[in-house]
Enzyme design. Sequence first.
Site, mmCIF file in Angstrom:
data_model
loop_
_atom_site.group_PDB
_atom_site.id
_atom_site.type_symbol
_atom_site.label_atom_id
_atom_site.label_comp_id
_atom_site.label_asym_id
_atom_site.label_seq_id
_atom_site.Cartn_x
_atom_site.Cartn_y
_atom_site.Cartn_z
ATOM 1 N N GLU A 211 36.394 90.838 7.592
ATOM 2 C CA GLU A 211 36.769 89.478 7.291
ATOM 3 C C GLU A 211 37.364 89.588 6.120
ATOM 4 O O GLU A 211 37.007 90.369 5.197
ATOM 5 C CB GLU A 211 35.326 88.666 7.188
ATOM 6 N N ASP B 21 38.885 86.873 3.064
ATOM 7 C CA ASP B 21 38.803 85.496 2.780
ATOM 8 C C ASP B 21 39.498 84.673 1.611
ATOM 9 O O ASP B 21 39.524 85.440 0.565
ATOM 10 C CB ASP B 21 37.305 85.041 2.522
ATOM 11 N N GLU C 269 38.878 81.224 -0.012
ATOM 12 C CA GLU C 269 38.145 79.685 0.142
ATOM 13 C C GLU C 269 38.568 78.959 -1.280
ATOM 14 O O GLU C 269 38.449 79.635 -2.377
ATOM 15 C CB GLU C 269 36.637 80.206 0.357
ATOM 16 N N GLY D 238 26.739 75.242 -7.935
ATOM 17 C CA GLY D 238 25.335 75.764 -7.566
ATOM 18 C C GLY D 238 24.802 74.642 -6.530
ATOM 19 O O GLY D 238 23.344 74.662 -6.396
#
Length: 289
Positions: free
Chosen positions: A99, A101, A103, A197
Site C-alpha cells: 500500500e 498512501d 492521507e 488524537g
Amino acid sequence: MAGSQALVMAVLVMGIAFHSTLIDATIAKSMYFNWGAHHSSILGNGDDLRLVLDQTSGIQSKRAFLFGSIEMLIKLVPGNSAGTVTAYYLSSTGAKHDEIDFEFLGNSTGEPYTVHTNIYTQGQGNKEQQFKLWFDPTSGYHNYTIHWNPTQVVWYVDSMPIRVFRNYESEGIAYPNQQGMRVYSSLWNADNWATRGGLVKIDWTSAPFVASYRRFRARACKWNGPVSISLCAIPTPGNWWMSPVYKQLSNGQQAQLKWVRDNYMIYNYCTDFKRFKGQIPPECSKPQF
Ligand SMILES: *[C@@H]1O[C@H](CO)[C@@H](O)[C@H](O)[C@H]1NC(C)=O
Ligand SMILES: *[C@@H]1O[C@H](CO)[C@@H](O)[C@H](O)[C@H]1NC(C)=O
C-alpha cells in the site's frame, strides 16, 4: 490506512486486470464508487468527481497497476474539516498487502491540514511521515502524484518530491514489486484519531464535507497477474518508468525534497526512537533519496 479499513476494502474489491501500459482516460471510465455513490457524483465530461462525507464515500479504479505514475488533482474539504480524512492511495489485497498512501487530515477553520504518508510492504506498515503544506489545499486543485518503479517510490505534491522510499530489497528490506495495486480515494470520518488524537470531533453543523477530484491519470503498467512482474520492468520505451532518469531524483529534485523536509516535515518514523524502542527500521539507516 488503518488495517481494518484496508480489510473492509479488500472485501469490496472487484474489477478486471488487462495487460501492458495505458493512459487512462477519465474518472468516469476508469473508476467506480465502492461506497456513498448515492450523493457523491462524477461531473461534467467525466473528469471531475465530488466525494461527500456521510459515513464514508469512496471510489476505486477498475484496474490494478504495477509501476508507473498515478496522478490526481484534489481540492480538499474547505472550512471546518476537523475529523475528516481524505485518503488517496494504492493498495493490493490479501494478507501480505502492499500500500502507498496519501492521507489528508482535516483541521478546524484556518488551521493547517496534515499530509500523512505511509507505505506497506508485504503487510508491514509503520513507515509514516507527515508534512504541512506550503499552500492552502482547500482553495484550489493541487496535483498529488505517486511515482512507483522498481527502484523507488516517490510522493509528489505539485511536482515537488516530498518523500522517497528506495528499494533496499537486496539488503532484506521488503519492497512493493510483487503484486498489482488498485487506486482508491475516499473521504471518511476519522475523528477518533485524526485531529489531536481524537480530541476534536467532526462538527456536523459544518456538513456537507466535500472533497473534489479532477483529472485522474494512471500512466502505469496494467497488472495482469504474476507475468507482469517481469513484463512491467522491461526497459522498453513503453515502460517509460524504467528509463534511467527515474532511477533517482535529479540534483534539482533532491534540493526540492530537502527544502520540503527541512521546512514542512512534522513527523518522521525514522527518528521516532521512543516508538521503536531504539530499534529503528533498517531502511532508516540507508540513504533516503
Ligand atoms: C491542526 O492545527 C493545529 C494548530 O496549527 C496543529 O497543531 C495540528 O497538528 C493540526 N491538526 C491536524 C490534524 O493537522
Ligand atoms: C502532476 O505531477 C506529476 C509529477 O510531477 C507530473 O508528471 C504531471 O504532469 C502533473 N500533472 C498535472 C496535470 O500537472
